[in-house]
Design a protein around this motif. Structure first.
Motif, short mmCIF file in Angstrom:
data_model
loop_
_atom_site.label_atom_id
_atom_site.label_comp_id
_atom_site.label_asym_id
_atom_site.label_seq_id
_atom_site.Cartn_x
_atom_site.Cartn_y
_atom_site.Cartn_z
N GLY A 121 -3.02 0.33 33.09
CA GLY A 121 -3.71 0.57 34.35
C GLY A 121 -4.56 -0.57 34.85
O GLY A 121 -5.14 -0.47 35.93
N THR A 122 -4.63 -1.68 34.12
CA THR A 122 -5.53 -2.77 34.52
C THR A 122 -4.85 -3.82 35.37
O THR A 122 -5.53 -4.59 36.06
N ASP A 123 -3.54 -3.89 35.33
CA ASP A 123 -2.81 -4.91 36.08
C ASP A 123 -2.00 -4.29 37.21
O ASP A 123 -1.65 -3.10 37.17
N VAL A 124 -1.68 -5.11 38.19
CA VAL A 124 -0.79 -4.66 39.25
C VAL A 124 0.61 -4.53 38.68
O VAL A 124 0.98 -5.16 37.69
N ILE A 125 1.43 -3.69 39.30
CA ILE A 125 2.81 -3.55 38.88
C ILE A 125 3.56 -4.79 39.34
O ILE A 125 3.55 -5.13 40.53
N PRO A 126 4.21 -5.51 38.43
CA PRO A 126 4.86 -6.76 38.82
C PRO A 126 6.03 -6.53 39.76
O PRO A 126 6.68 -5.47 39.74
#
Length: 354
Positions: free
Chosen positions: A18-23
């Protein structure tokens, strides 16, 4: 488009924290946090018409602060609209309002919560496939909370889900087929979500050997009656639908063991295929006679409101137990992904699944 802020989220992949954007290009339609069971809590690969089926959605958080009163809306959608969400919802799942339930526990970073809602499919849900007795639909989810430390997210009564930009949204579309020496077709339909005629690209990509049998794929295979788990612990008893926190298969696989084909004279363990798949994508759209040949996109021109039948055909041979996992995506002419499906194909003997 700006990203929707917040701490609550629905996983799009196993390693998602949940901490990163979906690539870009990620298969955001294969959420491990959405699954189906019967009323007794047995996982099911597809819902049954005329009876109660349960939709489960797990909610995670990036915050150590507890969120209470977390709500989840779900929709079962006809993905041929080019999107999922309220505007693509089937009436059996509550139409644009969907079905809403509250997570029964507080949700924190170390303690996810799960909601459960009943869905009873009708004959009107038997769409998007060559078999009139089967249907192919997607499940969408939206998470929101109205109480402290929120509010976060929002209830939806129209529009579409945007999984890439809004982590409160989730999408599940995974299908398993068997592949004998005969061709193994997988039929679906495409639509144009815009207001003007446009060209779209349909492409299939095979996951590599290290990706094709991940936890999600193994769970889905174990749900099928032609697959068994050996050299591990006995199958655990099902947890009642209202008490589930994860699919039964996830619990079972965590204790070890190997997936094998049932009823084989010689052991046939499920494993990544030795050779890459060969496949084509065919469309009956008279404006497009091109066929994808293992990676080159098929171009389809679609008018708004038009449903274009498409057939994906897996044509390669293999030994019993070999597995191919393939992502099929629909993109705009500019290359933006607007939807997709994950297809798991298992080689079996010709006599095995009759």
């Amino acid at each position: 488009m700006p990203k929707e802020p917040g701490n609550l989220y629905v996983k799009y992949a196993d390693g998602d924290d949940g901490t990163d954007v979906i690539p870009a290009g990620a298969a955001f339609w294969a959420s491990p946090s959405i699954w189906l069971t019967d009323t007794a809590g047995n996982s099911i690969p597809s819902a049954q018409v005329g009876v109660d089926n349960w939709v489960h959605v797990r909610v995670d958080s990036t915050s150590t602060e507890p969120y209470t009163g977390v709500k989840v809306q779900t929709w079962v959608c006809d993905y041929t609209a080019g999107f999922i969400g309220p505007d693509a919802a089937q009436s059996s799942s509550g139409g644009a309002n969907g079905r809403t339930a509250t997570v029964g526990t507080a949700v924190t970073k170390s303690s996810p919560g799960t909601m459960h809602v009943v869905w009873r499919p009708t004959n009107a849900d038997l769409i998007n496939g060559p078999n009139p007795r089967e249907g192919h639909l997607c499940v969408g989810a939206n998470v929101y909370v109205e109480s402290p430390p929120g509010p976060e997210g929002a209830r939806l009564t129209g529009g579409r889900l945007d999984v890439i930009n809004n982590r409160h949204h989730g999408w599940k579309n995974v299908t398993v087929i068997t592949k004998t020496l005969r061709l193994a077709p997988f039929a679906f339909r495409l639509a144009n979500p815009g207001a003007e005629p446009d060209e779209f690209r349909v492409r299939a990509r095979e996951l590599d050997r290290g990706e094709c049998l991940g936890r999600l794929e193994r769970e889905h295979l174990l749900m099928r009656d032609f697959v068994d788990l050996v050299d591990g612990e006995p199958r655990p008893d099902p947890v009642p639908a209202l008490c589930q926190t994860e699919p039964l298969e996830r619990t079972w696989l965590a204790q070890g063991g190997r997936l094998v084909l049932r009823n084989m004279p010689e052991p046939a363990e499920l494993r990544p295929a030795e050779h890459d798949a060969e496949f084509t994508i065919r469309t009956v759209n008279p404006a497009c006679e091109e066929r994808e040949q293992c990676g080159d996109p098929t171009r389809v021109r679609i008018r708004p409101g038009e449903l274009t039948p498409v057939v994906f055909v897996l044509e390669c041979d293999g030994d019993p137990g070999e597995v191919h996992t393939i992502d099929i995506t629909q993109r705009t002419g500019e290359g933006a992904v607007i939807g997709g499906a994950r297809l798991i194909a298992v080689h079996v003997p010709d006599w095995h699944c009759r």
